[in-house]
Design a protein around this motif. Structure first.
Motif, PDB file in Angstrom:
ATOM      1  N   PHE A  44       9.824 -43.014  27.702  1.00 21.42           N
ATOM      2  CA  PHE A  44       9.528 -44.065  26.720  1.00 21.42           C
ATOM      3  C   PHE A  44      10.812 -44.543  26.052  1.00 21.42           C
ATOM      4  O   PHE A  44      11.054 -45.740  25.905  1.00 21.42           O
ATOM      5  CB  PHE A  44       8.591 -43.524  25.639  1.00 21.42           C
ATOM      6  CG  PHE A  44       7.137 -43.388  26.034  1.00 21.42           C
ATOM      7  CD1 PHE A  44       6.716 -43.625  27.325  1.00 21.42           C
ATOM      8  CD2 PHE A  44       6.192 -43.022  25.087  1.00 21.42           C
ATOM      9  CE1 PHE A  44       5.373 -43.497  27.682  1.00 21.42           C
ATOM     10  CE2 PHE A  44       4.855 -42.893  25.416  1.00 21.42           C
ATOM     11  CZ  PHE A  44       4.438 -43.129  26.716  1.00 21.42           C
ATOM     12  N   ALA A  45      11.631 -43.560  25.609  1.00 23.24           N
ATOM     13  CA  ALA A  45      12.869 -43.890  24.894  1.00 23.24           C
ATOM     14  C   ALA A  45      13.856 -44.638  25.783  1.00 23.24           C
ATOM     15  O   ALA A  45      14.643 -45.455  25.301  1.00 23.24           O
ATOM     16  CB  ALA A  45      13.513 -42.622  24.348  1.00 23.24           C
ATOM     17  N   VAL A  47       5.936 -45.417  32.943  1.00 25.96           N
ATOM     18  CA  VAL A  47       5.440 -44.107  33.364  1.00 25.96           C
ATOM     19  C   VAL A  47       4.055 -44.218  33.983  1.00 25.96           C
ATOM     20  O   VAL A  47       3.168 -44.897  33.446  1.00 25.96           O
ATOM     21  CB  VAL A  47       5.365 -43.140  32.159  1.00 25.96           C
ATOM     22  CG1 VAL A  47       4.858 -41.767  32.605  1.00 25.96           C
ATOM     23  CG2 VAL A  47       6.714 -43.024  31.464  1.00 25.96           C
ATOM     24  N   VAL A  48       3.877 -43.526  35.110  1.00 19.67           N
ATOM     25  CA  VAL A  48       2.548 -43.261  35.658  1.00 19.67           C
ATOM     26  C   VAL A  48       2.389 -41.749  35.624  1.00 19.67           C
ATOM     27  O   VAL A  48       3.182 -41.029  36.233  1.00 19.67           O
ATOM     28  CB  VAL A  48       2.398 -43.780  37.106  1.00 19.67           C
ATOM     29  CG1 VAL A  48       0.969 -43.553  37.595  1.00 19.67           C
ATOM     30  CG2 VAL A  48       2.769 -45.243  37.208  1.00 19.67           C
ATOM     31  N   ALA A  49       1.391 -41.258  34.904  1.00 25.00           N
ATOM     32  CA  ALA A  49       1.279 -39.813  34.696  1.00 25.00           C
ATOM     33  C   ALA A  49      -0.160 -39.335  34.820  1.00 25.00           C
ATOM     34  O   ALA A  49      -1.113 -40.126  34.727  1.00 25.00           O
ATOM     35  CB  ALA A  49       1.831 -39.441  33.312  1.00 25.00           C
ATOM     36  N   SER A  50      -0.291 -38.043  35.008  1.00 28.01           N
ATOM     37  CA  SER A  50      -1.606 -37.416  35.126  1.00 28.01           C
ATOM     38  C   SER A  50      -2.379 -37.508  33.815  1.00 28.01           C
ATOM     39  O   SER A  50      -1.817 -37.323  32.729  1.00 28.01           O
ATOM     40  CB  SER A  50      -1.459 -35.936  35.506  1.00 28.01           C
ATOM     41  OG  SER A  50      -0.732 -35.783  36.696  1.00 28.01           O
ATOM     42  N   ASP A  51      -3.652 -37.750  33.939  1.00 24.92           N
ATOM     43  CA  ASP A  51      -4.544 -37.814  32.779  1.00 24.92           C
ATOM     44  C   ASP A  51      -4.986 -36.394  32.436  1.00 24.92           C
ATOM     45  O   ASP A  51      -6.134 -35.997  32.679  1.00 24.92           O
ATOM     46  CB  ASP A  51      -5.740 -38.705  33.113  1.00 24.92           C
ATOM     47  CG  ASP A  51      -6.634 -38.966  31.925  1.00 24.92           C
ATOM     48  OD1 ASP A  51      -6.298 -38.486  30.822  1.00 24.92           O
ATOM     49  OD2 ASP A  51      -7.665 -39.638  32.095  1.00 24.92           O
ATOM     50  N   THR A  52      -4.061 -35.621  31.883  1.00 25.36           N
ATOM     51  CA  THR A  52      -4.341 -34.201  31.632  1.00 25.36           C
ATOM     52  C   THR A  52      -3.591 -33.728  30.390  1.00 25.36           C
ATOM     53  O   THR A  52      -2.595 -34.335  29.989  1.00 25.36           O
ATOM     54  CB  THR A  52      -3.933 -33.346  32.847  1.00 25.36           C
ATOM     55  OG1 THR A  52      -4.396 -32.005  32.668  1.00 25.36           O
ATOM     56  CG2 THR A  52      -2.432 -33.313  33.043  1.00 25.36           C
ATOM     57  N   GLY A  53      -4.080 -32.643  29.801  1.00 23.74           N
ATOM     58  CA  GLY A  53      -3.398 -32.035  28.663  1.00 23.74           C
ATOM     59  C   GLY A  53      -3.178 -33.016  27.530  1.00 23.74           C
ATOM     60  O   GLY A  53      -4.058 -33.812  27.177  1.00 23.74           O
ATOM     61  N   GLY A  54      -1.977 -32.968  26.956  1.00 20.04           N
ATOM     62  CA  GLY A  54      -1.651 -33.850  25.845  1.00 20.04           C
ATOM     63  C   GLY A  54      -1.128 -35.208  26.255  1.00 20.04           C
ATOM     64  O   GLY A  54      -0.828 -36.047  25.393  1.00 20.04           O
ATOM     65  N   VAL A  81       6.994 -43.961  20.873  1.00 25.50           N
ATOM     66  CA  VAL A  81       7.858 -42.780  20.841  1.00 25.50           C
ATOM     67  C   VAL A  81       8.397 -42.502  19.442  1.00 25.50           C
ATOM     68  O   VAL A  81       8.794 -41.371  19.135  1.00 25.50           O
ATOM     69  CB  VAL A  81       9.013 -42.927  21.863  1.00 25.50           C
ATOM     70  CG1 VAL A  81      10.091 -43.875  21.352  1.00 25.50           C
ATOM     71  CG2 VAL A  81       9.615 -41.563  22.200  1.00 25.50           C
ATOM     72  N   LEU A  82       8.379 -43.496  18.580  1.00 18.35           N
ATOM     73  CA  LEU A  82       8.893 -43.315  17.215  1.00 18.35           C
ATOM     74  C   LEU A  82       8.052 -42.314  16.422  1.00 18.35           C
ATOM     75  O   LEU A  82       8.509 -41.782  15.409  1.00 18.35           O
ATOM     76  CB  LEU A  82       8.935 -44.655  16.480  1.00 18.35           C
ATOM     77  CG  LEU A  82       9.833 -45.733  17.095  1.00 18.35           C
ATOM     78  CD1 LEU A  82       9.741 -47.027  16.301  1.00 18.35           C
ATOM     79  CD2 LEU A  82      11.277 -45.259  17.191  1.00 18.35           C
ATOM     80  N   LYS A  83       6.839 -42.035  16.893  1.00 20.97           N
ATOM     81  CA  LYS A  83       5.968 -41.050  16.233  1.00 20.97           C
ATOM     82  C   LYS A  83       6.214 -39.640  16.752  1.00 20.97           C
ATOM     83  O   LYS A  83       5.613 -38.688  16.250  1.00 20.97           O
ATOM     84  CB  LYS A  83       4.500 -41.423  16.453  1.00 20.97           C
ATOM     85  CG  LYS A  83       4.113 -42.776  15.875  1.00 20.97           C
ATOM     86  CD  LYS A  83       2.653 -43.083  16.164  1.00 20.97           C
ATOM     87  CE  LYS A  83       2.251 -44.448  15.602  1.00 20.97           C
ATOM     88  NZ  LYS A  83       0.828 -44.772  15.895  1.00 20.97           N
ATOM     89  N   PHE A  84       7.077 -39.505  17.753  1.00 18.60           N
ATOM     90  CA  PHE A  84       7.294 -38.209  18.401  1.00 18.60           C
ATOM     91  C   PHE A  84       8.773 -37.836  18.342  1.00 18.60           C
ATOM     92  O   PHE A  84       9.412 -37.616  19.370  1.00 18.60           O
ATOM     93  CB  PHE A  84       6.833 -38.252  19.862  1.00 18.60           C
ATOM     94  CG  PHE A  84       5.350 -38.424  20.040  1.00 18.60           C
ATOM     95  CD1 PHE A  84       4.523 -37.330  20.190  1.00 18.60           C
ATOM     96  CD2 PHE A  84       4.780 -39.698  20.063  1.00 18.60           C
ATOM     97  CE1 PHE A  84       3.155 -37.480  20.377  1.00 18.60           C
ATOM     98  CE2 PHE A  84       3.412 -39.858  20.236  1.00 18.60           C
ATOM     99  CZ  PHE A  84       2.598 -38.741  20.391  1.00 18.60           C
TER     100      PHE A  84
END
Length: 366
Positions: free
Chosen positions: A283-284, A289-296, A343-346
């Motif tokens: 993000f930064a 991004v293409v990512a798995s729909d899992t976890g957080g 990303v500014l929230k993380f």
């Protein structure tokens, strides 16, 4: 405020980096923490280099009592008010030290979304009365853990954060390291996966996705950035798929944030993920991004808004979502822009402030 960070691991991975960020941010806020770490570990070197008060102990799993006793003595001698246990073995040692007479409160960090063990010892350790809060790195981790905690109100979410300062000058310092090092022509996209090559990161789905994209006519070089115990098996799988000339195994790259901006896309095929701060790095760096729909991960990625989500082990969907980003420049532009705001929230600063608020609440400082 007397705080001790309990760090048991020998190596330096994501969890240790998060502890380092926390130590540095708390120091900036006027609180210098003590550290108890493993003797001979990377974290011991870090404490020496950064002048954090620390004690280095053996952390042997076979005979944990001597380590716990030494920790107890250090806690009481320095009047430590709160011990933050940062990993599983640290959890064991911290509970033992408390049982042996350490006069302090306990806080535990939980970074994985696995269910806890069903044994008596696991249940006792996680429900130990001296633990005042369990800090989970995502809502998903909190939800899974809370099922096993008698007082589920102890479980709270504080997102892991990244150091945005690492990325602020990157648009002006882009090096084209990957293209130069691996002689990748300009007409090929750079599509990468940055993670350990192990079971949970599922590089097999990454390779299956690459094959499908190649069949769709996408001209790209695919970079596996990392190393791990499945590396040889994954390399053979790439050959079996006929991708030997398309996949580049770079091995471990230390300053990965410097090569991330070179990617045209980050495809993250992980099976389980407490949060996945590499997504935040992307993000930064303004990399879609293409990512798995899992976890957080869905707590960072809203599908079609800040990135694209695909079900675990579904290469056809990964390829479809990647094609949408490749073929629709407007979608790509909006996803990147939205992710840069998300990303500014993380950030490590936000993580430290929320963690400090929990410390103050437990100790009774307002």
């Amino acid at each position: 405020m007397q705080i001790l960070q309990l760090v048991s691991e020998r190596s330096w991975r994501g969890g240790e980096q998060q502890v380092a960020y926390l130590l540095e941010e708390l120091r900036r806020l006027g609180i210098t923490c003590h550290v108890c770490c493993r003797k001979g570990s990377a974290f011991e070197d870090y404490c020496k280099q950064n002048d954090f008060p620390h004690i280095a102990l053996p952390f042997t799993k076979i005979f944990p009592i001597p380590t716990a006793l030494q920790l107890k003595n250090y806690i009481n001698r320095h009047q430590i008010q709160l011990v933050h246990m940062q990993a599983s073995h640290a959890h064991t040692i911290g509970v033992l030290a408390h049982m042996l007479g350490a006069n302090c409160n306990l806080v535990l960090s939980r970074r994985v979304e696995f269910e806890i063990g069903s044994s008596f010892l696991s249940n006792y350790k996680y429900n130990y009365k001296g633990i005042k809060r369990i800090i989970c790195i995502s809502e998903r981790v909190r939800e899974v853990l809370a099922r096993s905690i008698e007082d589920s109100n102890k479980c709270v979410t504080v997102y892991s954060g990244i150091n945005l300062d690492r990325f602020k000058d990157l648009p002006n310092t882009k090096t084209d390291y990957l293209r130069r090092t691996y002689s990748i022509p300009e007409d090929k996209l750079l599509i990468g996966n940055i993670s350990a090559i192990d079971v949970h990161k599922d590089y097999f789905t990454f390779l299956d996705t690459a094959k499908l994209l190649k069949e769709q006519g996408v001209k790209a070089a695919y970079l596996a950035i990392g190393t791990g115990k499945l590396e040889q098996e994954v390399k053979k799988y790439a050959e079996d798929l006929g991708l030997a000339d398309d996949i580049i195994f770079t091995g471990f790259i230390k300053d990965v944030h410097q090569v991330m901006p070179e990617l045209d896309m980050f495809i993250f095929t992980t099976i389980k993920e407490g949060l996945g701060t590499t997504v935040l790095d992307a993000f930064a760096c303004r990399v879609p991004v293409v990512a798995s729909d899992t976890g957080g991960i869905p707590e960072m990625i809203e599908d079609g808004v800040t990135g694209m989500l695909a079900p675990v082990k579904q290469p056809a969907v990964f390829a479809e979502k990647a094609l949408q980003l490749i073929q629709d420049p407007n979608l790509r532009k909006s996803v990147v822009a939205n992710a840069a705001q998300k990303v500014l929230k993380f950030t490590k600063e936000e993580t430290a402030l929320h963690t400090l608020a929990i410390y103050k609440d437990i100790i009774g400082i307002h």
